[in-house]
Design a protein around this motif. Structure first.
Motif, PDB file in Angstrom:
ATOM      1  N   ASN A  45     -18.582  14.731 151.411  1.00 26.35           N
ATOM      2  CA  ASN A  45     -19.614  14.992 150.853  1.00 26.35           C
ATOM      3  C   ASN A  45     -20.008  13.746 149.819  1.00 26.35           C
ATOM      4  O   ASN A  45     -20.000  12.565 150.056  1.00 26.35           O
ATOM      5  CB  ASN A  45     -18.468  15.073 149.460  1.00 26.35           C
ATOM      6  CG  ASN A  45     -18.807  15.454 147.936  1.00 26.35           C
ATOM      7  OD1 ASN A  45     -19.172  15.117 147.406  1.00 26.35           O
ATOM      8  ND2 ASN A  45     -17.842  17.306 148.388  1.00 26.35           N
ATOM      9  N   THR A  46     -21.743  14.365 148.767  1.00 25.89           N
ATOM     10  CA  THR A  46     -22.546  13.211 148.740  1.00 25.89           C
ATOM     11  C   THR A  46     -21.662  12.849 147.616  1.00 25.89           C
ATOM     12  O   THR A  46     -22.046  11.198 147.433  1.00 25.89           O
ATOM     13  CB  THR A  46     -23.930  14.041 148.125  1.00 25.89           C
ATOM     14  OG1 THR A  46     -23.467  15.331 147.311  1.00 25.89           O
ATOM     15  CG2 THR A  46     -24.638  14.341 148.989  1.00 25.89           C
ATOM     16  N   ARG A  47     -20.672  13.022 146.433  1.00 22.52           N
ATOM     17  CA  ARG A  47     -20.036  12.636 146.207  1.00 22.52           C
ATOM     18  C   ARG A  47     -18.851  11.239 146.397  1.00 22.52           C
ATOM     19  O   ARG A  47     -18.243  10.397 145.749  1.00 22.52           O
ATOM     20  CB  ARG A  47     -19.437  13.425 144.416  1.00 22.52           C
ATOM     21  CG  ARG A  47     -21.243  13.999 143.956  1.00 22.52           C
ATOM     22  CD  ARG A  47     -20.666  14.284 142.980  1.00 22.52           C
ATOM     23  NE  ARG A  47     -22.103  14.934 142.339  1.00 22.52           N
ATOM     24  CZ  ARG A  47     -21.829  15.745 140.755  1.00 22.52           C
ATOM     25  NH1 ARG A  47     -20.594  15.854 140.443  1.00 22.52           N
ATOM     26  NH2 ARG A  47     -23.127  16.392 140.502  1.00 22.52           N
ATOM     27  N   TRP A  48     -17.877  12.386 146.869  1.00 23.78           N
ATOM     28  CA  TRP A  48     -16.629  12.053 147.417  1.00 23.78           C
ATOM     29  C   TRP A  48     -16.258  11.794 148.533  1.00 23.78           C
ATOM     30  O   TRP A  48     -14.794  11.238 149.150  1.00 23.78           O
ATOM     31  CB  TRP A  48     -15.273  12.605 146.246  1.00 23.78           C
ATOM     32  CG  TRP A  48     -15.011  13.319 145.495  1.00 23.78           C
ATOM     33  CD1 TRP A  48     -15.064  12.814 143.981  1.00 23.78           C
ATOM     34  CD2 TRP A  48     -16.848  14.582 144.423  1.00 23.78           C
ATOM     35  NE1 TRP A  48     -15.723  13.627 143.199  1.00 23.78           N
ATOM     36  CE2 TRP A  48     -16.230  14.463 144.060  1.00 23.78           C
ATOM     37  CE3 TRP A  48     -16.756  15.796 145.248  1.00 23.78           C
ATOM     38  CZ2 TRP A  48     -17.348  15.175 142.761  1.00 23.78           C
ATOM     39  CZ3 TRP A  48     -17.326  17.122 144.692  1.00 23.78           C
ATOM     40  CH2 TRP A  48     -17.780  16.973 143.008  1.00 23.78           C
ATOM     41  N   TRP A  88     -11.218  19.744 140.069  1.00 25.66           N
ATOM     42  CA  TRP A  88     -12.414  18.969 141.372  1.00 25.66           C
ATOM     43  C   TRP A  88     -14.378  20.199 140.763  1.00 25.66           C
ATOM     44  O   TRP A  88     -14.060  21.216 140.006  1.00 25.66           O
ATOM     45  CB  TRP A  88     -12.815  19.175 142.544  1.00 25.66           C
ATOM     46  CG  TRP A  88     -11.743  18.714 142.908  1.00 25.66           C
ATOM     47  CD1 TRP A  88     -10.877  17.267 142.918  1.00 25.66           C
ATOM     48  CD2 TRP A  88     -11.124  18.959 144.717  1.00 25.66           C
ATOM     49  NE1 TRP A  88      -9.888  16.860 143.653  1.00 25.66           N
ATOM     50  CE2 TRP A  88     -10.710  17.455 144.926  1.00 25.66           C
ATOM     51  CE3 TRP A  88     -12.046  19.053 146.190  1.00 25.66           C
ATOM     52  CZ2 TRP A  88     -10.304  17.168 145.913  1.00 25.66           C
ATOM     53  CZ3 TRP A  88     -11.994  18.929 147.174  1.00 25.66           C
ATOM     54  CH2 TRP A  88     -10.342  17.722 147.447  1.00 25.66           C
ATOM     55  N   ASP A  89     -14.821  18.328 140.452  1.00 22.29           N
ATOM     56  CA  ASP A  89     -15.883  19.005 139.788  1.00 22.29           C
ATOM     57  C   ASP A  89     -16.292  19.923 140.267  1.00 22.29           C
ATOM     58  O   ASP A  89     -17.977  19.608 141.107  1.00 22.29           O
ATOM     59  CB  ASP A  89     -16.466  18.149 139.188  1.00 22.29           C
ATOM     60  CG  ASP A  89     -18.202  18.079 138.585  1.00 22.29           C
ATOM     61  OD1 ASP A  89     -18.688  19.109 138.003  1.00 22.29           O
ATOM     62  OD2 ASP A  89     -19.006  16.721 138.789  1.00 22.29           O
ATOM     63  N   TYR A  90     -17.133  21.408 140.859  1.00 21.08           N
ATOM     64  CA  TYR A  90     -18.610  22.319 141.459  1.00 21.08           C
ATOM     65  C   TYR A  90     -17.326  23.494 141.317  1.00 21.08           C
ATOM     66  O   TYR A  90     -16.808  23.984 141.420  1.00 21.08           O
ATOM     67  CB  TYR A  90     -17.875  22.098 142.781  1.00 21.08           C
ATOM     68  CG  TYR A  90     -19.241  22.660 143.842  1.00 21.08           C
ATOM     69  CD1 TYR A  90     -20.578  22.391 144.423  1.00 21.08           C
ATOM     70  CD2 TYR A  90     -18.958  24.218 143.934  1.00 21.08           C
ATOM     71  CE1 TYR A  90     -21.382  22.398 144.919  1.00 21.08           C
ATOM     72  CE2 TYR A  90     -19.932  24.710 143.905  1.00 21.08           C
ATOM     73  CZ  TYR A  90     -21.169  24.229 144.660  1.00 21.08           C
ATOM     74  OH  TYR A  90     -22.326  24.567 145.317  1.00 21.08           O
ATOM     75  N   TRP A 107     -25.872  21.976 146.174  1.00 20.31           N
ATOM     76  CA  TRP A 107     -25.133  22.838 144.675  1.00 20.31           C
ATOM     77  C   TRP A 107     -25.784  23.283 144.119  1.00 20.31           C
ATOM     78  O   TRP A 107     -26.593  23.798 144.890  1.00 20.31           O
ATOM     79  CB  TRP A 107     -25.296  21.223 143.615  1.00 20.31           C
ATOM     80  CG  TRP A 107     -24.525  20.161 144.869  1.00 20.31           C
ATOM     81  CD1 TRP A 107     -24.744  18.746 145.239  1.00 20.31           C
ATOM     82  CD2 TRP A 107     -23.350  19.914 143.409  1.00 20.31           C
ATOM     83  NE1 TRP A 107     -23.136  18.043 144.934  1.00 20.31           N
ATOM     84  CE2 TRP A 107     -22.707  18.967 143.925  1.00 20.31           C
ATOM     85  CE3 TRP A 107     -22.521  20.702 142.587  1.00 20.31           C
ATOM     86  CZ2 TRP A 107     -21.643  17.964 143.705  1.00 20.31           C
ATOM     87  CZ3 TRP A 107     -21.381  20.049 142.196  1.00 20.31           C
ATOM     88  CH2 TRP A 107     -20.885  18.393 142.508  1.00 20.31           C
ATOM     89  N   HIS A 113     -24.406  18.931 148.831  1.00 25.28           N
ATOM     90  CA  HIS A 113     -23.189  18.651 148.245  1.00 25.28           C
ATOM     91  C   HIS A 113     -21.808  18.372 149.071  1.00 25.28           C
ATOM     92  O   HIS A 113     -21.492  16.804 149.020  1.00 25.28           O
ATOM     93  CB  HIS A 113     -22.556  20.613 147.589  1.00 25.28           C
ATOM     94  CG  HIS A 113     -21.491  20.349 146.591  1.00 25.28           C
ATOM     95  ND1 HIS A 113     -20.103  20.925 147.511  1.00 25.28           N
ATOM     96  CD2 HIS A 113     -20.515  19.256 146.252  1.00 25.28           C
ATOM     97  CE1 HIS A 113     -19.033  20.790 146.740  1.00 25.28           C
ATOM     98  NE2 HIS A 113     -19.050  20.000 146.403  1.00 25.28           N
TER      99      HIS A 113
END
Length: 118
Positions: A45-48, A88-90, A107, A113
């Motif tokens: 994941n690009t954020r987590w 979660w943020d999605y 995204w 994403h």
């Protein structure tokens, strides 16, 4: 010297062909469903970072990463994978595309994403 020139030309052509980036190909609804339905996948994941996802046949979704876990719902609409998490943020629908050997989920705004290597 005559043998070196054809070799150099062949090497140059081969390097040019293999160095060109692969064009993204959007997956169809059927392809996305076949890829994830009733499966567990490991993603980047690009954020987590590393996230494990489980896509149950009934549309239930489970996710685990270093920061915890969450659950939600998934569905596929017009080739887009829609995710709805509890925490979660999605939330939304993103294109699923194949780029070379990897599959990318985007995204809703078009950024990557997560990446999955089937």
């Amino acid at each position: 010297m005559k043998q070196i020139v054809p070799f150099c030309v062949a090497l140059l052509v081969t390097a040019t062909v293999y160095s060109q980036p692969t064009e993204p190909v959007n997956l169809t609804t059927e392809e996305v469903v076949a890829l994830i339905k009733n499966k567990s996948i490991s993603t980047q994941n690009t954020r987590w970072g590393s996230v494990s996802l489980q896509f149950k046949e009934d549309g239930t979704l489970y996710g685990n990463n270093n920061g915890g876990s969450d659950s939600g719902k998934w569905r596929v609409v017009e080739g887009k994978l829609c995710l709805e998490w509890r925490r979660w943020d999605y939330e939304g629908c993103g294109i699923v595309r194949r780029v070379g050997s990897e599959v990318q989920h985007l995204w809703p705004n078009g950024g990557v994403h997560f990446v999955y290597h089937p």
